[in-house]
Design an enzyme around this catalytic site. Structure first.
Site, PDB file in Angstrom:
ATOM      1  N   GLU A 124       3.449   0.865   1.936  1.00 48.94           N
ATOM      2  CA  GLU A 124       5.067   1.140   2.068  1.00 48.94           C
ATOM      3  C   GLU A 124       5.599  -0.498   2.365  1.00 48.94           C
ATOM      4  OE1 GLU A 124       6.899   4.772   3.948  1.00 48.94           O
ATOM      5  OE2 GLU A 124       5.584   5.870   2.423  1.00 48.94           O
TER       6      GLU A 124
ATOM      7  N   ASP B 143       2.948   3.067  -2.188  1.00 47.25           N
ATOM      8  CA  ASP B 143       4.309   2.967  -1.966  1.00 47.25           C
ATOM      9  C   ASP B 143       5.267   3.920  -2.744  1.00 47.25           C
ATOM     10  OD1 ASP B 143       6.343   2.066  -0.860  1.00 47.25           O
ATOM     11  OD2 ASP B 143       6.452   0.356  -1.787  1.00 47.25           O
TER      12      ASP B 143
ATOM     13  N   GLU C  30      -0.051  10.976  -3.537  1.00 52.76           N
ATOM     14  CA  GLU C  30       1.378  11.882  -2.411  1.00 52.76           C
ATOM     15  C   GLU C  30       2.055  12.972  -3.103  1.00 52.76           C
ATOM     16  OE1 GLU C  30       2.965   9.939   0.839  1.00 52.76           O
ATOM     17  OE2 GLU C  30       1.351   8.184   1.214  1.00 52.76           O
TER      18      GLU C  30
END
Ligand code: 9MR
Length: 386
Positions: A177, A224, A291
């Site tokens: 990120e 990210d 994710e």
């Protein structure tokens, strides 16, 4: 009652996982989340998620495994062949103060995964969050922290952690990120993080080089959220990610791939997801969906959304969620040469960081939701959604 999470004699099948839930819930558990109405719950399929996509890509989940019941562990063994530690390998828990390392939970996780023939994906080495302040504070001599000191600390952290798990962790989210939200996409739009301020924008390339030095065989990814959105028009965070990745490649960063986190919702732009995968592929990079979750309430696809959650969810909304998952897996299937891994961010709506928004494919009681069968159908070549 089991000790910690090690050892489960249950046969790993989704049916057992579903029926035994709640009988052996040792230790740390989150608040109970709302569950799918029984009328909406599906009967447990006999094929595990990982088997439906065997030979295409790995199927993962996120967990630290501590305090998991036998049923939850059986569910993991039935459905997933790779685990990302949800929190225990981050800088805060692993090196809470300088040169004091804590490996208890990650060591136990890696051992359990080895014992059960499950791979481990490391998360994460360099991040602006869940990183203790000492990394950015003056050293023992009281002098302000310099670029050199910040580099030495990051290098030591990466060499120690990646070196410890060399050969036992297949790859790492090396940097997490680093790109800001909300830019137009004309620049890399890096976050003004302590790493960026103290070291400069080359902190990413350095981190990749140190990780490679510690384990030359490990796959190294940039990870990210929202970097897929805007790709069709090549704008926003996606465009920034392309600029950043091109620069890393030019600087010689040993980067193998990109983790598109995939914190999605019912209105996520599916064409953007597909174009983003193709764009990263065009740079010669692999892609993982690192994710994955699809919320049914609350909108907002960012990693740290406000609002949403709780309250009743209609059967129709769970069907819509199943459709979105099916469309996504259809894309992953068609890009399986590029996609190395698809990892759900948790095993059930109860264990999710967004539990109130019901984002996963097993409900709060570990019962299959419509999304599970929809995904299996795509994997097994039935009812493919275009
Ligand atoms: O799921 C994780 C949650 O338990 C932690 O409290 C949180 C702390 O920041 O991190 C969550 O995982 C994040 C992941 O490490 C990076 N991408 C966003 C994830 C959700 O916030």
């Amino acid at each position: 009652m089991m000790n910690g999470f090690v050892g489960s004699g249950l046969i790993a099948c989704a049916m057992l996982a579903a029926t035994a839930y709640g009988q052996n819930n040792g230790g740390t558990t989150p608040e109970a989340a709302p569950q799918t109405n029984s009328s909406q719950a599906e009967s447990a399929p006999s094929v595990g998620l990982k088997d439906a996509f065997a030979g295409k890509f790995l199927i993962g989940t996120a967990s630290d495994l501590r305090g998991y019941s036998d049923a939850e562990l059986a569910n993991i063994k039935a459905n997933y062949n790779v685990i990302t530690p949800e929190n225990c390998m981050k800088p805060q828990p692993t090196q809470p103060s300088e040169d004091t390392f804590n490996w208890t939970t990650p060591d136990a996780l890696v051992k359990w995964c080895q014992d059960n023939n499950i791979k481990v994906w490391g998360h994460t080495l360099c991040w602006h969050a869940q990183t203790p302040n000492w990394f950015f504070q003056p050293g023992a001599d009281g002098q302000p922290v310099t670029r050199e000191l910040a580099m030495a600390r990051l290098k030591n952290h990466i060499l120690t952690e990646v070196g410890r798990y060399k050969g036992r962790v297949i790859g790492w989210d090396v940097v997490n990120e680093a790109i800001n939200d909300g830019g137009a996409g004309e620049t890399e739009n890096l976050r003004n993080s302590s790493w960026n301020r103290l070291i400069g924008p080359d902190f990413l390339t350095l981190a990749f080089k140190w990780a490679h030095e510690a384990d030359p065989e490990a796959q190294l990814y940039y990870n990210d959220y929202n970097i897929d959105q805007g790709s069709v028009e090549n704008k926003g965070k996606h465009a920034s990610s392309m600029l950043l990745l091109k620069r890393l490649l030019k600087e010689g960063a040993p980067i193998n791939g990109v983790g598109i986190q995939g914190h999605w919702h019912l209105d996520t732009s599916i064409p953007d997801v597909e174009k983003a995968i193709a764009d990263y592929e065009s740079l010669g990079l692999k892609v993982s969906i690192s994710e994955l979750d699809v919320t049914v309430t609350g909108g907002n696809s960012g990693a740290f959304p406000g609002g949403g959650g709780g309250g009743p969810v209609s059967a129709e909304a769970f069907q819509q969620q199943a459709q979105v998952y099916a469309k996504l897996f259809d894309i992953f299937n068609r890009h399986s040469k590029t996609i190395s891994r698809v990892t759900f961010w948790g095993i059930s709506d109860r264990r999710s960081w967004r539990s109130g928004q019901r984002p996963l494919v097993f409900d709060a009681r570990l019962q299959p939701k419509p999304a599970l069968q929809a995904i299996l159908d795509v994997g097994l070549g039935k009812n493919v959604t275009k």
